[in-house]
Motif scaffolding. Sequence first.
Motif, short mmCIF file in Angstrom:
data_model
loop_
_atom_site.label_atom_id
_atom_site.label_comp_id
_atom_site.label_asym_id
_atom_site.label_seq_id
_atom_site.Cartn_x
_atom_site.Cartn_y
_atom_site.Cartn_z
N GLN A 2 31.46 31.63 39.64
CA GLN A 2 31.85 30.56 40.57
C GLN A 2 31.69 29.83 41.28
OE1 GLN A 2 33.81 33.43 44.04
NE2 GLN A 2 32.70 31.79 44.62
N ASN A 3 30.21 30.57 41.82
CA ASN A 3 28.44 30.15 41.99
C ASN A 3 28.18 28.70 41.17
OD1 ASN A 3 28.97 31.66 44.48
ND2 ASN A 3 27.34 32.98 43.62
N SER A 29 36.82 33.91 42.65
CA SER A 29 36.65 33.18 41.49
C SER A 29 38.01 31.66 41.86
CB SER A 29 36.30 33.76 40.01
OG SER A 29 34.77 34.13 40.66
N THR A 52 36.68 40.31 42.39
CA THR A 52 36.18 39.25 42.53
C THR A 52 36.12 37.70 41.42
OG1 THR A 52 34.68 40.86 40.65
CG2 THR A 52 33.81 40.53 42.37
N PRO A 67 32.62 36.88 37.24
CA PRO A 67 33.26 36.16 38.24
C PRO A 67 32.89 35.22 39.04
CG PRO A 67 35.04 38.20 37.78
CD PRO A 67 33.11 38.20 37.33
N SER A 68 31.83 35.71 39.90
CA SER A 68 30.89 35.24 41.05
C SER A 68 30.19 33.97 40.52
CB SER A 68 30.47 36.88 41.57
OG SER A 68 31.60 37.49 42.59
#
Length: 464
Positions: free
Chosen positions: A271-272, A411, A407, A267-268
């Motif tokens: 997201q990034n 996100s 996380t 998820p991180s």
Amino acid sequence: MTKDKRLGGIKRIKLESGIMKQNIDLLHGAILPSLTALAVPIMATSLVQTAYSLTDMAWIGRVGSGAVAAVGSAGMYTWLSSGLVAVAKMGGQIKAAHSIGEGNLEAAGTYGAGAIQLTLLLAAAFAIVVNGFAGPFIGFFGLSSPKIVAEAITYLRIACGLIVFSYLSQTLTGLYTAAGNSQTPFMANCIGMGANILFDPILIFGIGPFPRLEVAGAAIATVASQGVVAAVLLLAARKDEVLFPHIQIWKKVPSRYFKVMIQIGFPSGVQNMIYCMISMVLTRFVAVWGDAAVAAQRVGSQIESISWMTAEGFGTAMNAFVGQNYGGKKYDRVKRGYLIAAVIVCLWGCFTTAVLVLGSRPVFSLFIREPQVIPLGMDYLKVLGVSQMFMCIELMTVGALSGVGKTFQCSVITVALTSARIPLAMVLGNGLGLNGIWWAFSISSIAKGIIFYLYYMGVLRRLS
């Protein structure tokens, strides 16, 4: 009791007896001194990393705004690549911190080894893809000058082709932090910054026997300094007595460890990457106002990074602090640690707001002196300066939420509100011009800061 737990128990005795040396005990004692001792070197590391970028901008800005636009466009893909390494870094860091909090150092070491192996694999895959499609990737931005396009492709091939050094540095930094050691990454980054300060003018302008490479020289200097950081971190790992003795990089890691790390880190990473893609779309909007507007955004964002990289560094400290105490079921320390951190980052956000709003002209003029670019950069700093405190709260809270394993929730909130920048930019851009795009950035940051704070307050109330 299993063998792993017995070994973990022995190591926990060592942790509590003070053998940690540079590794800070986050599970016991006063929260503010422990959190500050961990966070200050991380924040200082973030400032050092900001200095990397500002040094590059200061030197490449002397070449001209075209060179800045080339580096800025290609640099979007190095930012995009941070989403990939976040899968390995976040998954490894969070699970290593949880395992240390539980007293299971063997499991922490296995997660560390898995994180490093996954990092190397992702770095190789990204380098191959980017070098194969460098032309179309840069073509996405619609830059007007063929010279700028060619320079951007060159920068992209070098910086992303050797992204392994940056990837390895980020993952190793995450593992050091999970073990409560933020001093070693700080020292490594200081050494890397020194190398970057040395390499930049030599390779960009050609000093002594070195040819003048301009944009290509900036890329080589950045990659070389990242290699220095990675080497220092690897060498220092030999002296660690807590986590790294349990990390066997070339040993096969059971698939269940990778599964857990990917579940937490994915998820991180997504997201990034989505965050970066949104910024790339917005950069294309900015390009409508010309290459000078792209240069203003690039330099302005680097100056603004003094705020967000520091807050993100504090979020990294919160990730380790919350992760260890959550793993050790010390929920009261999780709550109190967050409230202390919130006060600190709010003060930092207010300070950076004052710097960006009141000092917009002298600060921006340090990097670009072209008269047509300076007013655009000043507007960027003033508008983005309004949202600095909220952005600091957002980034610190993301670190805290990730420490308890949430996380996915991070996100969802980040992607939803960051995506809103695109329609906001379209609406505000029609009425306010280029400044409307800057206001789209600022308004969404304010909303994210408020929502993340309220959500985490709910999480804290449910902890028992």
